[in-house]
Design an enzyme around this catalytic site. Structure first.
Site, PDB file in Angstrom:
ATOM      1  N   GLU A 106      -0.181 -26.578 -18.412  1.00 18.73           N
ATOM      2  CA  GLU A 106      -0.484 -25.135 -18.405  1.00 18.73           C
ATOM      3  C   GLU A 106      -1.460 -24.785 -19.528  1.00 18.73           C
ATOM      4  OE1 GLU A 106       2.824 -22.339 -18.015  1.00 18.73           O
ATOM      5  OE2 GLU A 106       4.107 -23.940 -17.281  1.00 18.73           O
ATOM      6  N   HIS A 156       1.558 -19.319 -13.409  1.00 16.68           N
ATOM      7  CA  HIS A 156       2.880 -19.510 -12.816  1.00 16.68           C
ATOM      8  C   HIS A 156       3.207 -21.002 -12.785  1.00 16.68           C
ATOM      9  CE1 HIS A 156       6.361 -18.675 -10.319  1.00 16.68           C
ATOM     10  NE2 HIS A 156       6.005 -19.726  -9.594  1.00 16.68           N
TER      11      HIS A 156
HETATM   12  C1  GAR Z   1       5.314 -20.478 -18.766  1.00 19.08           C
HETATM   13  O1  GAR Z   1       5.813 -21.697 -18.272  1.00 19.08           O
HETATM   14  C2  GAR Z   1       4.740 -19.642 -17.638  1.00 19.08           C
HETATM   15  O2  GAR Z   1       4.102 -20.421 -16.659  1.00 19.08           O
HETATM   16  C3  GAR Z   1       5.988 -18.999 -17.102  1.00 19.08           C
HETATM   17  O3  GAR Z   1       6.738 -18.661 -18.226  1.00 19.08           O
HETATM   18  C4  GAR Z   1       6.466 -19.596 -19.273  1.00 19.08           C
HETATM   19  C5  GAR Z   1       6.092 -18.828 -20.506  1.00 19.08           C
HETATM   20  O4  GAR Z   1       5.988 -19.675 -21.613  1.00 19.08           O
HETATM   21  N1  GAR Z   1       5.670 -17.846 -16.290  1.00 19.08           N
HETATM   22  C6  GAR Z   1       6.395 -17.440 -15.245  1.00 19.08           C
HETATM   23  O5  GAR Z   1       7.423 -17.993 -14.893  1.00 19.08           O
HETATM   24  C7  GAR Z   1       5.849 -16.224 -14.512  1.00 19.08           C
HETATM   25  N2  GAR Z   1       6.500 -16.050 -13.250  1.00 19.08           N
HETATM   26  P1  GAR Z   1       5.131 -19.269 -22.876  1.00 19.08           P
HETATM   27  O6  GAR Z   1       5.658 -17.899 -23.352  1.00 19.08           O
HETATM   28  O7  GAR Z   1       5.414 -20.333 -23.883  1.00 19.08           O
HETATM   29  O8  GAR Z   1       3.675 -19.203 -22.476  1.00 19.08           O
END
Ligand code: GAR
Length: 209
Positions: free
Chosen positions: A174, A109
């Site tokens: 992340e 998250h």
């Molecule tokens: C990421 O920033 C993740 O932390 C967020 O969505 C993005 C996905 O990016 N998740 C949330 O907001 C969950 N509540 P990605 O598809 O490039 O990994």
């Protein structure tokens, strides 16, 4: 090595980070499947290019959340995952789904939980005047974005940051944090017990990437 399945809804950059980490043979898990609730999720193509089974279980093919999730569970369980990683999976999960993978499902998250659960976390951190922002990997429980915390990383908020700039910078954090947190779960350094994260006493869990 343990078997890891990844659930996505979009571009899958965190998924790619997990795939990259698992390419190292010393990583304690392998990515055995990537599933998406959206057939057009970019991450599906990326996973397929790595030779990983990548499939969509579209929520649009189902009338209820329950029936979609039942189909998702059937598909996921064919791959016999030890751990399920949510990586930008943007659907709420029912109690049944969460129970089925209890202690075996983790999520990333984009905030320092318990601050800013939900959406638009970068904008909200800026609006709140925060000087740091961050990301959290946690076990998934029934309460959205509230499960026991496995690992976190913080970054500084800089003058002139916009939600986009901040989210780009956080994304890089992340991509380092998620493989680290997954490793902690796979090698048993942390597990969920009675709704809490329990860490092995040797202190190895405190070494952030
Ligand atoms: C990421 O920033 C993740 O932390 C967020 O969505 C993005 C996905 O990016 N998740 C949330 O907001 C969950 N509540 P990605 O598809 O490039 O990994």
């Amino acid at each position: 090595r343990k078997r890891v399945a990844v659930l996505i809804s979009g571009r899958g950059s965190n998924m790619s980070a997990l795939i990259g980490a698992a390419m190292d043979p010393s990583f304690p898990g392998e990515i055995v499947a990537v599933l998406s609730n959206k057939p057009d999720a970019g991450g599906l193509e990326t996973a397929a290019r790595y030779g990983i089974p990548a499939k969509a279980v579209s929520h649009r093919d189902h009338e209820t959340r329950e029936s979609h999730e039942a189909a998702l569970i059937r598909m996921l369980d064919e791959f016999r995952p030890d751990i399920v990683c949510l990586a930008g999976y943007m659907r709420l999960l029912t109690r049944r789904f969460v129970e089925h993978y209890k202690g075996r499902m983790i999520n990333i998250h984009p905030s320092l939980l318990p601050l800013f659960p939900g959406l638009h976390t970068h904008e909200r951190a800026l609006q709140a005047g925060m000087r740091v922002h961050g990301c959290t990997v946690h076990f998934v429980t029934e309460d959205m974005d509230e499960g026991p915390i496995i690992a976190q990383a913080a970054i500084a908020i800089e003058p002139g940051d916009t939600p986009d700039r901040l989210s780009d910078r956080l994304l890089r954090a992340e991509h380092r944090l998620y493989p680290h947190a997954l490793r902690l779960v796979l090698d048993g350094t942390v597990r969920m017990e009675d709704g809490k994260a329990v860490f092995a006493a040797d202190g190895s869990a405190t070494a952030a990437p």
